[in-house]
Scaffold this motif. Structure first.
Motif, short mmCIF file in Angstrom:
data_model
loop_
_atom_site.label_atom_id
_atom_site.label_comp_id
_atom_site.label_asym_id
_atom_site.label_seq_id
_atom_site.Cartn_x
_atom_site.Cartn_y
_atom_site.Cartn_z
N LEU A 224 -62.52 -33.50 50.68
CA LEU A 224 -63.50 -34.44 51.26
C LEU A 224 -63.51 -34.30 52.89
O LEU A 224 -64.63 -34.33 53.19
N TRP A 225 -62.46 -34.28 53.11
CA TRP A 225 -62.16 -34.45 54.66
C TRP A 225 -62.87 -33.27 55.30
O TRP A 225 -63.36 -32.94 56.27
N SER A 226 -62.41 -31.88 54.42
CA SER A 226 -62.89 -30.59 55.26
C SER A 226 -64.49 -30.68 55.03
O SER A 226 -65.05 -30.01 55.87
N LEU A 227 -65.19 -31.10 54.04
CA LEU A 227 -66.77 -31.10 53.91
C LEU A 227 -67.23 -31.89 54.87
O LEU A 227 -68.35 -31.59 55.51
N GLY A 228 -66.57 -33.13 55.33
CA GLY A 228 -67.13 -33.92 56.25
C GLY A 228 -66.89 -33.36 57.40
O GLY A 228 -68.04 -33.44 58.26
N GLY A 229 -65.76 -32.52 57.99
CA GLY A 229 -65.70 -31.91 59.16
C GLY A 229 -66.81 -30.85 59.32
O GLY A 229 -67.28 -30.66 60.54
N ILE A 230 -66.88 -29.95 58.23
CA ILE A 230 -67.88 -28.98 58.55
C ILE A 230 -69.24 -29.43 58.79
O ILE A 230 -70.27 -28.84 59.32
N ILE A 231 -69.66 -30.57 58.14
CA ILE A 231 -70.99 -31.13 58.19
C ILE A 231 -71.08 -31.67 59.75
O ILE A 231 -72.50 -31.52 60.28
N LEU B 14 -54.35 -35.92 46.26
CA LEU B 14 -54.33 -35.52 47.57
C LEU B 14 -55.36 -34.21 47.78
O LEU B 14 -55.70 -34.34 48.90
N SER B 15 -55.27 -33.56 46.77
CA SER B 15 -56.35 -32.30 47.01
C SER B 15 -57.70 -32.75 47.08
O SER B 15 -58.53 -32.29 47.75
N ASN B 16 -58.06 -33.61 46.26
CA ASN B 16 -59.57 -34.34 46.31
C ASN B 16 -59.73 -34.85 47.84
O ASN B 16 -60.93 -34.64 48.47
N LYS B 17 -58.77 -35.66 48.23
CA LYS B 17 -58.91 -36.08 49.64
C LYS B 17 -59.15 -35.02 50.65
O LYS B 17 -59.95 -35.35 51.73
#
Length: 306
Positions: free
Chosen positions: A284-291, A278-281
């Motif tokens: 990834l979602w956070s990095l995607g949102g920032i990009i 769950l932490s990995n997912k």
């Protein structure tokens, strides 16, 4: 030669062997079907010798002569054989013990009943009481320095005494024969009878029972020793079937319960793995949102500069 069961007879007495030489020869000559060995045993204060001799016997005759002056065998003042007779009975069983009183003036059945009444331990610890008179031995040539049972009375006047002692000898044979039928300790022999030296019974190397155990005048039957050995063996056997580690003895109900719970509940290792996924997912979602946000800001800046 056919092997037959025969007794090893001990003649136990506080009297000298010369008094019952006639009995030794009688057992050797007339009791060949019942007797293999005869051990004269002098009873002294050396109880170890007594016990050792007793351990080699399967039948005992307690002998006492009236030449001592009294018939003080048991239960009377200054009795000589109270403990000895009980030890013989305890070790061999009363059915394998006979008390023989010798050199009496009166060997009648009435006198026998009187003695048994006054000295009741004889009747309790012995199969029978045999009374022998001086006249009876004289009638059958069992007196003197070279006693040997005669085929007829030594004198016509002694016919009744001869008949009497023959009947008592026959009764003794019957007691021994009956004992052999039910006595598992009677030994098998294929050798000729022998008589040991007085007070030093000879061990029969081929048939001597090494399992016999006798305490110092506190005699214990052999079967009690075998019972103790069996108890030790059973106890040891019981220990052998127990788990070497008590912790490995798991209750089956508890084991089944744990198996069911393991199907319903995830282990700590499973829980840790799920949290890690769950932490990995989320990362990834956070990095995607920032990009995405950075791309939008870049597009707006380009539009404004144009």
């Amino acid at each position: 030669m056919a092997i037959k069961k025969k007794h090893t007879v001990g003649i136990f007495s506080r009297d000298g062997q010369d008094n019952f030489t006639w009995l030794i020869k009688l057992l050797r000559d007339k009791f060949q079907k019942e007797v293999q060995n005869v051990h004269p045993v002098y009873i002294s204060n050396d109880y170890r010798t007594f016990d050792n001799a007793l351990s080699q016997c399967t039948f005992a005759i307690l002998y006492h002569t009236k030449k001592r002056g009294r018939l003080n065998v048991t239960d009377v003042t200054d009795s000589l054989y109270d403990k000895d007779l009980k030890d013989l009975s305890n070790y061999l069983d009363s059915k394998n013990v006979v008390v023989l009183l010798d050199d009496l003036e009166d060997s009648s059945d009435d006198n026998k009943r009187r003695i048994l009444l006054e000295q009741h331990t004889i009747g309790t610890c012995a199969r029978t009481l045999i009374l022998i008179s001086e006249t009876e031995k004289e009638s059958s040539n069992l007196d003197g320095s070279d006693p040997k049972m005669s085929q007829s009375p030594t004198s016509p006047q002694l016919q009744d005494d001869y008949n009497s002692i023959c009947g008592k000898i026959h009764d003794l044979m019957g007691v021994m024969s009956e004992s052999l039928k039910r006595n598992p300790d009677a030994r098998d022999y294929d050798e000729t009878p022998s008589v040991s030296s007085y007070g030093t019974p000879t061990r029969d190397a081929q048939h001597y029972d090494e399992t016999s155990t006798v305490s110092a005048h506190g005699i214990q039957p052999r079967d009690q020793e075998s019972m103790r050995s069996s108890s030790v063996y059973n106890s040891e056997q019981h220990r052998l079937i127990q788990p070497s580690n008590p912790d490995t003895a798991i209750d089956m109900k508890t084991s089944d319960k744990r198996q069911k719970e393991s199907k319903r509940e995830p282990t700590n290792e499973g829980r840790t793995g799920n949290i890690f996924n769950l932490s990995n997912k989320a990362l990834l979602w956070s990095l995607g949102g920032i990009i995405c946000i950075l791309l939008i800001i870049l597009i707006i800046v380009l539009c404004l500069t144009v």
